[in-house]
Design a protein around this motif. Structure first.
Motif, PDB file in Angstrom:
ATOM      1  N   ALA A   1      87.859 108.487  21.503  1.00 12.24           N
ATOM      2  CA  ALA A   1      87.541 109.175  22.751  1.00 12.24           C
ATOM      3  C   ALA A   1      88.813 109.332  23.551  1.00 12.24           C
ATOM      4  N   MET A   2      88.940 110.509  24.149  1.00  5.23           N
ATOM      5  CA  MET A   2      90.157 110.810  24.893  1.00  5.23           C
ATOM      6  C   MET A   2      89.779 111.193  26.315  1.00  5.23           C
TER       7      MET A   2
ATOM      8  N   ALA B   1      84.948 116.029  48.576  1.00  2.08           N
ATOM      9  CA  ALA B   1      84.015 115.563  47.549  1.00  2.08           C
ATOM     10  C   ALA B   1      84.272 114.084  47.274  1.00  2.08           C
ATOM     11  N   ILE B   2      83.308 113.451  46.583  1.00  2.00           N
ATOM     12  CA  ILE B   2      83.529 112.055  46.186  1.00  2.00           C
ATOM     13  C   ILE B   2      84.543 112.020  45.036  1.00  2.00           C
ATOM     14  N   PRO B   3      85.204 110.871  44.829  1.00  3.15           N
ATOM     15  CA  PRO B   3      86.193 110.785  43.747  1.00  3.15           C
ATOM     16  C   PRO B   3      85.530 110.795  42.367  1.00  3.15           C
ATOM     17  N   TYR B   4      86.266 111.276  41.399  1.00  2.00           N
ATOM     18  CA  TYR B   4      85.866 111.152  39.998  1.00  2.00           C
ATOM     19  C   TYR B   4      86.134 109.720  39.533  1.00  2.00           C
ATOM     20  N   THR B   5      85.231 109.185  38.718  1.00  5.41           N
ATOM     21  CA  THR B   5      85.503 107.896  38.065  1.00  5.41           C
ATOM     22  C   THR B   5      85.002 107.960  36.625  1.00  5.41           C
ATOM     23  N   ASN B   6      85.559 107.109  35.799  1.00  8.28           N
ATOM     24  CA  ASN B   6      85.228 107.160  34.372  1.00  8.28           C
ATOM     25  C   ASN B   6      85.326 105.741  33.815  1.00  8.28           C
ATOM     26  N   HIS B   7      84.264 105.284  33.158  1.00 10.47           N
ATOM     27  CA  HIS B   7      84.261 103.936  32.591  1.00 10.47           C
ATOM     28  C   HIS B   7      83.945 103.993  31.096  1.00 10.47           C
ATOM     29  N   PHE B   8      84.673 103.165  30.328  1.00  9.19           N
ATOM     30  CA  PHE B   8      84.426 103.029  28.886  1.00  9.19           C
ATOM     31  C   PHE B   8      83.788 101.671  28.611  1.00  9.19           C
ATOM     32  N   GLU B   9      82.984 101.660  27.557  1.00  6.58           N
ATOM     33  CA  GLU B   9      82.317 100.434  27.090  1.00  6.58           C
ATOM     34  C   GLU B   9      81.559  99.735  28.212  1.00  6.58           C
ATOM     35  N   VAL B  10      80.791 100.535  28.924  1.00  5.70           N
ATOM     36  CA  VAL B  10      80.018 100.032  30.063  1.00  5.70           C
ATOM     37  C   VAL B  10      79.024  98.973  29.577  1.00  5.70           C
ATOM     38  N   GLY B  11      78.911  97.903  30.350  1.00  7.03           N
ATOM     39  CA  GLY B  11      77.930  96.864  30.037  1.00  7.03           C
ATOM     40  C   GLY B  11      78.379  95.896  28.967  1.00  7.03           C
TER      41      GLY B  11
ATOM     42  N   PRO C   1      81.683  93.266  27.452  1.00 10.34           N
ATOM     43  CA  PRO C   1      82.814  92.498  28.006  1.00 10.34           C
ATOM     44  C   PRO C   1      84.075  93.337  28.129  1.00 10.34           C
ATOM     45  N   ASN C   2      84.130  94.419  27.359  1.00  9.76           N
ATOM     46  CA  ASN C   2      85.330  95.268  27.401  1.00  9.76           C
ATOM     47  C   ASN C   2      85.226  96.402  28.421  1.00  9.76           C
ATOM     48  N   GLU C   3      84.219  96.354  29.258  1.00 11.25           N
ATOM     49  CA  GLU C   3      84.064  97.458  30.218  1.00 11.25           C
ATOM     50  C   GLU C   3      85.345  97.636  31.013  1.00 11.25           C
ATOM     51  N   ARG C   4      85.778  98.897  31.108  1.00  5.51           N
ATOM     52  CA  ARG C   4      87.011  99.167  31.846  1.00  5.51           C
ATOM     53  C   ARG C   4      86.949 100.528  32.513  1.00  5.51           C
ATOM     54  N   LYS C   5      87.622 100.590  33.629  1.00  2.47           N
ATOM     55  CA  LYS C   5      87.716 101.850  34.359  1.00  2.47           C
ATOM     56  C   LYS C   5      88.957 102.584  33.851  1.00  2.47           C
ATOM     57  N   ILE C   6      88.806 103.858  33.558  1.00  2.00           N
ATOM     58  CA  ILE C   6      89.971 104.636  33.125  1.00  2.00           C
ATOM     59  C   ILE C   6      90.689 105.119  34.382  1.00  2.00           C
ATOM     60  N   GLU C   7      91.854 104.593  34.581  1.00  2.00           N
ATOM     61  CA  GLU C   7      92.587 104.939  35.804  1.00  2.00           C
ATOM     62  C   GLU C   7      93.384 106.222  35.610  1.00  2.00           C
ATOM     63  N   ARG C   8      93.948 106.367  34.415  1.00  2.00           N
ATOM     64  CA  ARG C   8      94.830 107.514  34.205  1.00  2.00           C
ATOM     65  C   ARG C   8      94.481 108.252  32.908  1.00  2.00           C
ATOM     66  N   THR C   9      94.798 107.658  31.789  1.00  2.00           N
ATOM     67  CA  THR C   9      94.475 108.299  30.510  1.00  2.00           C
ATOM     68  C   THR C   9      93.897 107.251  29.561  1.00  2.00           C
ATOM     69  N   ALA C  10      93.244 107.755  28.544  1.00  2.00           N
ATOM     70  CA  ALA C  10      92.753 106.858  27.489  1.00  2.00           C
ATOM     71  C   ALA C  10      92.693 107.629  26.193  1.00  2.00           C
ATOM     72  N   GLN C  11      93.016 106.959  25.119  1.00  2.00           N
ATOM     73  CA  GLN C  11      92.828 107.513  23.790  1.00  2.00           C
ATOM     74  C   GLN C  11      92.448 106.317  22.938  1.00  2.00           C
TER      75      GLN C  11
ATOM     76  N   GLY D   1      77.970 101.945  19.428  1.00  2.00           N
ATOM     77  CA  GLY D   1      77.152 101.463  20.533  1.00  2.00           C
ATOM     78  C   GLY D   1      77.842 101.494  21.881  1.00  2.00           C
ATOM     79  N   ALA D   2      79.106 101.855  21.916  1.00  3.83           N
ATOM     80  CA  ALA D   2      79.826 101.857  23.201  1.00  3.83           C
ATOM     81  C   ALA D   2      79.245 102.916  24.133  1.00  3.83           C
ATOM     82  N   VAL D   3      79.192 102.564  25.405  1.00  7.72           N
ATOM     83  CA  VAL D   3      78.658 103.479  26.421  1.00  7.72           C
ATOM     84  C   VAL D   3      79.800 103.952  27.306  1.00  7.72           C
ATOM     85  N   ILE D   4      79.842 105.256  27.566  1.00  8.09           N
ATOM     86  CA  ILE D   4      80.853 105.777  28.496  1.00  8.09           C
ATOM     87  C   ILE D   4      80.128 106.464  29.661  1.00  8.09           C
ATOM     88  N   ALA D   5      80.679 106.350  30.835  1.00 12.13           N
ATOM     89  CA  ALA D   5      80.001 106.868  32.028  1.00 12.13           C
ATOM     90  C   ALA D   5      80.995 107.629  32.895  1.00 12.13           C
ATOM     91  N   TYR D   6      80.687 108.870  33.148  1.00 13.71           N
ATOM     92  CA  TYR D   6      81.604 109.746  33.881  1.00 13.71           C
ATOM     93  C   TYR D   6      80.927 110.173  35.178  1.00 13.71           C
TER      94      TYR D   6
END
Lengths: 695, 606
Positions: free
Chosen positions: B481-482, B501-511, B513-523, B529-534
């Motif tokens: 995922a990029m 408008a409200i800010p954009y946010t993006n989280h990988f592996e929600v729920g 232990p590895n849940e993390r907010k993408i601050e800048r970029t991700a690849q 089973g990983a959940v992503i939330a935009y």
């Protein structure tokens, strides 16, 4: 003597076509908007009178009354349907508002949103989830559903749409939800998506289901009232109702998905055209219907007007059920001519029938296409118009076009009202021709290979000049054209056209599953046909597939096996997939002129189109010259595209089969005017209908 | 491939020489016929292509360019593509002999440094000649391709420092010579693309161009090429005149707009786009001087042609939408873009991500500037999303599949004066048909969990922005995922006193232990089973929230666009009753008092 009656209700008139033996009797009377069934009964009374019968005796002899209704369309135009709620899968509350991102005008940021049938407060979700293969990922939360019902009850909803993800694969959750909603919200009209449109994707299905819920109570209420009046009047058979897919079916069948009657009026006209065209040896038609407010275009290919279930936007909602494709342009007799920033434009704004064009003398002040025809001398101001009920007046018309002339830029000093009217005629002609090209383009058809069939009050005034522009060499103008939709309901066969979603590679389809789906569809069709007293042996079926290359958004429908008895699936063999691929590639080649040699197409759905042939009015064609020369009634100064000149005027009632009218000429018929443009001639064919051919 | 070339490509063009005179009505009729040609061409492509971004998202455009390289008539499709195609067609026109142009030829171009947009925007075009052999016009067809054969699938490389990393570049490649497909060239182009369906897509583009070229030849035969040339000239002149008439209605003066991108893909913060719009009678000048020109920025380089296109897309939003779109628009608007800034990069800079940012900030800055003269149409035509989360995997044959993330959602639909933001995206993106869960899940191993609008997700204002949606999905197999996140520090700007408008946010592996907010970029490689939330940013507000009709606020609360708390805190509306049983009512007296108090506090704070 038994009768069949076709009835079509329009905004102004209710049209009737009575079939007795081979003869067709036409009748028109005013519509009764407050209770349209009254106008129907009144017209039936008139038909009975013509036959010298009491209404009861007449209705008793009617083997079928077939009806086209605009109740669903009017409900969406006026946005006065049932107070509707939507119950959908948790997480998917807003699909109906997103509209897949679609906006009708990508250049105008002031475009207002469509009125929401289900505003967000009436869109409620429940936890449940079915996967694409039909397995249950999350069981239906019945407590949450009952709570949603409580909320909808509080808001006094009258109709509820239920649309869960992948219900078309596994409808169990929707079925159970329907039971619970029925218990919880008594007297509500409930519409479940797997019953209305069992296919992907979710926006198409949900939108269709929501509109079905919204219009359903009004359509059913109206039909019930009409049935009651007919039964009280002495009618003993089932009322048949026109569907937008081009067939008719019983009220009982329509009750299951009333949305099927939406846009059925124009479909009736197309079916009437197909019938007439076929009888005259013209299986490939461009049908054009120019009325007061719009110009409707449709195609008949091989004598058929196939229904399509694609991106059908009606009144700003997506309707996914199959419909005979009718494209509409805002170009009718009432379309207003105006100057926008120095450029001449016609429509889409229309003066409608009230106040109507200036020449109607009902208070209209803006010049319209009909007014331009008056300026050009094409329409007469001398005597009765539209069947003699009233006369047109030139009062105020010249002044209005003079104003247009003055607003035009880059024109000479001698540019006057008549020239402005002539330019309006050119613009509306061009608009219609471009509209036709866009309609045929989507099908990869060149209009020059078609025969035009023109109907509607204003169609024949423009038909030949458009034909010229499009390279079309022959135009049919049936005498019955002003009541074509009623005729269409009469010739349309009782039809059931349904599909079920099934997605699999064509290389290895699950034949048992396909057999099962077609069997289910066949069983449904058998039930409705036999309930309507049709003999099951008379049912003919086209078993069809929807197919596409992987990734394509639009599927093509193709006949896998056409015209076989209902339930005969013996054609399914081991080579099923192979043959499907072959048929699809052929279809793709016809549609797009290429195939993808290295790709295996996929099946996206199975379809069944079943019908029973019924007795239809005889129609015929052929032209046998009689050698008798018609005599014009008079001459009038008119401009038929090549400047003003004295043009002979013929009266329709003076013309007989076998006569020819050479150009330039104008033929004045009841309800319509036929223009014989330079380079064309009009012939009255052996059936008494007109055809325009290149001279 | 230089600034000098850019100057040549952008230079104004003369009208076509013609012996014919034409009247307005005939010119309009021919223009209508040209529009129909474009409609047919785009329809042909949309129906025959199999890449979802073309046939589902509709990201394609058809236009006709005249023999002088002017956008002649009839652009049908995505506004952001509409104003690019003539620039890269001009490169071919300037090299007709070199590339041996002739009847029946079809070319491919996608070169960012020769008049193009980013590499995925393939422009396929075919010249059309009259019976005497004179070149009259060129039918062009553009579509966004799902891959470009570069380092990363999809053509977007977060750390790219040059365009070569991003894929194969075609300045002007002949695909069809005198009606015959060049099979070696075709196979080469197809081989340089990861997409299994690409061959079909490019064949559909060629077919669409050939179909339209044939129609244009018929039109030339029908009307005569001299008349057609006169019609093109007339149409362009009329558009320029209409533009100038509209612009002349605005008060003279200079109006400025400044917006920022949070950061480039390497983390350099606050990338600036500055626009000064000067109205002088019927002349509008849009000057991007002051826009960021730090040469070490990564990812935020927008091609010169794209920058011009995005300026024009926003400018015409503020004008009468019935003005015919053609070269006359560029004749009426002078666009000044400093050489070397992120809106006119030096040669060989990467171009892929620049089509998102700063391209969209250019439209936003133009909108901020023009909101001062045309507030009733001040809606930015953009997507503030950094880029959708692209989820990529490979099938059993080793061919790539990609869920582009162009899902049903709500983002960036700002309010304008008199109209709340509505729908899923701004108007100019309104023919990009978004992907549905049932289609996507039938093809890809993903599960869409939720995509609803977020309460209070729209900027407050006298007219409210549409709330942004929270799109949550789960990958059912390990996939990569990029992501590139922006518009969190600098969300979409409110207009004329409306809130951002409200800010954009993006989280990988929600729920997990590895849940993390993408601050800048991700690849990242996501496990099964990983959940992503935009969380999408939604639209901004227009006008001061305290001026919003309190009844409209109550309706918003009933529809859960706005929370009862925000009704009070942002709009100063006091409600009685309960949302739970739909008995809300406005306490008008209390609302009046609260609003007076809030206004006084705001004034005091100033």
């Amino acid at each position: 003597m038994t009768y069949r009656v076709g009835i079509d209700i329009g905004g102004t008139f209710t049209d009737f076509a009575l079939l007795k033996g081979d003869e067709v009797v036409l009748h028109k009377n005013l519509s009764t908007p407050e209770d349209r069934s009254l106008g129907v009964m009144e017209g039936l009374g008139k038909l009975a009178e013509k036959e010298g019968l009491e209404l009861g005796d007449f209705l008793g002899k009617c083997e079928a009354i077939v009806h086209g209704t605009t109740v669903a369309d009017n409900t969406l135009i006026e946005m006065n349907g049932a107070l509707t709620g939507l119950i959908t899968t948790e997480g998917f509350r807003d699909e109906i508002e997103y509209r897949r991102g679609f906006k009708e005008d990508i250049w105008d940021v002031r475009l207002a949103p469509p009125k929401q049938i289900t505003p967000r407060r009436r869109r409620l979700t429940v936890p449940e989830r079915i996967l694409h293969d039909g397995t249950v990922h999350h069981a239906l939360d019945e407590d949450a559903l009952r709570e949603a019902c409580r909320k909808l009850r509080l808001q006094n909803v009258e109709a509820v749409a239920i649309s869960f993800l992948f219900s078309f694969v596994n409808p169990e959750h929707e079925r159970r939800a329907k039971e619970i909603v029925t218990q919880e919200i008594q007297n509500a009209y409930i519409s479940a998506s797997h019953e209305v449109l069992p296919r992907a994707p979710e926006y198409d299905r949900t939108s269709t289901t929501v509109v079905n819920a919204y219009v359903g109570p009004r359509v059913i209420g109206y039909l019930e009232k009409l049935v009651q009046r007919l039964v009280e009047g002495g009618y003993k058979n089932q009322l048949m109702v026109m569907q937008a897919a081009g067939g008719v079916m019983t009220k009982e069948y329509i009750d299951g998905a009333p949305i099927r009657v939406l846009a059925s009026g124009p479909a009736g006209g197309v079916i009437g055209s197909a019938h007439t065209g076929s009888a005259k040896g013209c299986p490939d038609l461009l049908c054009v219907d120019m009325g007061g407010t719009s110009y409707d275009m449709s195609l008949v290919v091989g004598g058929q007007a196939p229904a399509e279930a694609g991106w059908n936007m009606h009144h700003r909602y997506l309707i996914g059920v199959p419909m005979v494709k009718v494209e509409t342009l805002g170009a009718g007799g009432g379309s207003i001519c105006h100057v926008n920033a120095g450029a001449l434009e016609v429509g889409p704004k229309s003066a409608g029938s009230e106040p109507g064009p200036i020449c109607y003398g009902r208070g209209g002040t803006e010049p319209t296409v009909t007014d331009a025809l008056v300026m050009l001398g094409i329409l007469s101001t001398d005597e009765g118009f539209a069947g003699g009920s009233f006369s047109l007046s030139k009062k105020g018309v010249t002044e209005a076009f003079q104003t247009i002339a003055e607003q035009m830029e880059d024109v000479g000093d001698d540019y006057d009202a008549e020239q402005a009217a002539f330019d309006c005629w050119r613009v509306v002609n061009a608009n219609m021709s471009q509209g036709v090209r866009r309609t045929t383009a989507g099908k990869g058809i060149d209009p020059k290979d078609l025969v035009m069939l023109a109907y509607g009050g204003n169609g024949p005034a423009f038909a030949a000049i458009q034909a010229e522009d499009l390279g079309i060499k022959r135009v049919l103008v049936p005498k019955a054209s002003p009541t074509f939709s009623a005729l269409g309901t009469l010739v349309a066969n009782p039809t059931i056209d349904e599909e079920r979603s099934y997605i699999a590679s064509a290389k290895a389809p699950d034949l048992d599953r396909i057999r099962q789906l077609w069997t289910d569809l066949s069983t449904r069709a058998r039930k409705y046909f036999t309930d309507a007293h049709f003999d099951a042996d008379d049912i003919r079926v086209n078993y069809q597939l929807n197919m596409r290359y992987p990734g394509q958004n639009f599927s093509l429908s193709l006949d896998y096996k056409a015209d076989v008895p209902l339930g005969d699936l013996s054609f399914i063999g081991d080579d099923f997939g192979e043959r499907a691929i072959e048929l699809f590639n052929q279809r793709h080649m016809d549609e797009y002129a290429h195939i993808r040699e290295h790709e295996i197409p996929e099946i996206s759905g199975v379809r069944l189109a079943a019908h029973v042939e019924t007795r239809t009015p005889k129609a015929s064609g052929g032209f046998t010259p009689s050698g008798k020369a018609p005599t014009p009634a008079k001459k009038r100064r008119a401009n038929l595209g090549e400047g003003f000149a004295q043009v002979p005027i013929y009266r329709g009632k003076d013309l007989e089969a076998g006569m020819e009218v050479m150009s330039p000429a104008i033929i004045e018929e009841t309800f319509t005017t036929i223009v014989v443009y330079p380079g064309w001639k009009a012939q009255v064919d052996d059936a008494g209908d007109y055809q325009l051919v290149k001279a | 491939m230089s600034y000098e070339l850019n100057r040549k490509l952008a230079a104004p063009r003369e009208p076509l020489p013609t012996t014919a005179e034409i009247d307005q009505v005939t010119a309009d009729i021919i223009r209508g016929a040209f529009e129909t040609v474009c409609f047919e061409s785009a329809t042909y492509l949309g129906r025959a292509a199999s890449s979802p971004i073309i046939n589902q998202s509709n990201e394609r455009n058809a236009a006709i360019v005249d023999a002088h390289g002017r956008l002649a008539m009839g652009a049908i499709g995505t506004p952001h593509l509409t104003f690019v195609n003539q620039m890269e067609t001009r490169w071919g026109l300037m090299n007709q002999e070199r590339y041996d142009w002739g009847p029946g030829d079809v070319f491919l171009a996608n070169d960012p440094d020769h008049g193009g947009g980013h590499l995925p925007d393939y422009n396929v075009y075919g010249p059309v000649y009259d019976e005497k052999g004179e070149l009259i016009c060129i039918q062009t067809l553009q579509a966004h391709q799902g891959d470009t054969g570069g380092k990363d699938p999809g053509g977007f490389t977060l750390e790219a420092t040059d365009v070569f990393t991003e894929g194969v570049i075609y300045p002007c490649l002949k695909l069809v010579h005198r009606g015959e497909l060049r099979k070696d060239v075709f196979d080469f182009v197809v081989r340089n693309n990861r997409f299994a369906t690409f061959a079909g897509d490019i064949a559909a583009m060629i077919g669409g161009v050939q179909h339209a070229a044939k129609m244009l030849e018929d039109l030339l035969a029908k009307w005569g090429s001299e008349t057609v040339k006169a019609a093109i000239n007339h149409s362009i002149e009329h558009t320029e005149k209409r533009m100038r008439e509209e612009i002349a209605k605005w008060p003279n003066g200079t109006y400025e707009g400044t917006v920022f991108i949070d950061h480039d893909t390497a983390g350099t913060k606050d990338i600036k786009v500055h626009v000064a719009c000067t109205v002088d009678g019927g002349q509008l000048t849009v000057d991007l001087t002051g826009t960021d020109d730090r040469q070490d920025l990564v990812g935020v380089w927008n091609t010169f042609a794209n920058s011009r296109s995005y300026v024009m897309t926003q400018v015409i939003t503020h004008l009468d939408p019935t003005i015919v779109r053609n070269e006359g628009m560029f004749n009426a608007v002078e666009i000044v873009i400093p050489e070397g800034c992120i809106a006119q990069p030096p040669p060989n800079k990467p171009a892929a991500l620049g089509s998102f940012h700063p391209a969209c900030e250019i439209t936003e800055a133009v909108c901020v500037a023009l909101s001062q003269v045309a507030p009733e149409r001040a809606q930015p035509q953009l997507y503030k999303i950094g880029m959708p989360n692209a989820v990529i995997g490979f099938d059993e044959n080793g061919m790539m599949w990609m869920d582009q993330g162009v899902d049903c959602r709500s983002m960036d639909v700002s309010a304008i004066q008199g109209l709340d933001g509505w729908g899923s995206c701004p108007n100019s993106l309104g023919n990009l048909i978004l992907s549905e869960a049932e289609d996507a899940e039938s093809r890809f191993p993903i599960l869409n969990i939720s995509r609803e609008m977020t309460t209070d997700g729209g900027g407050a204002g006298q007219w409210r922005g549409a709330p942004g949606s929270l799109n949550v999905k789960q990958v059912l197999k390990p996939t990569s995922a990029m992501a590139w996140m922006v518009s969190a520090d600098h969300p979409l700007r409110g207009m004329c006193g409306g809130e951002d408008a409200i800010p954009y946010t993006n989280h990988f592996e929600v729920g997990s232990p590895n849940e993390r907010k993408i601050e800048r970029t991700a690849q990242d490689l996501l496990p099964e089973g990983a959940v992503i939330a935009y969380q999408h940013g939604g639209g901004a507000g227009f006008g001061q929230p305290l001026l919003r009709d309190p009844e409209a606020v109550k309706e918003d609360v009933l529809d859960e666009y706005v929370s009862p708390e925000a009704a009070r805190a942002k709009y100063g509306v006091v409600l009685t009753g309960s949302l739970e049983d739909y008995t809300l009512a406005v306490d008008h007296e209390a609302t009046k008092a609260l609003r007076a108090e809030m206004s006084a506090m705001a004034e005091a704070a100033e």
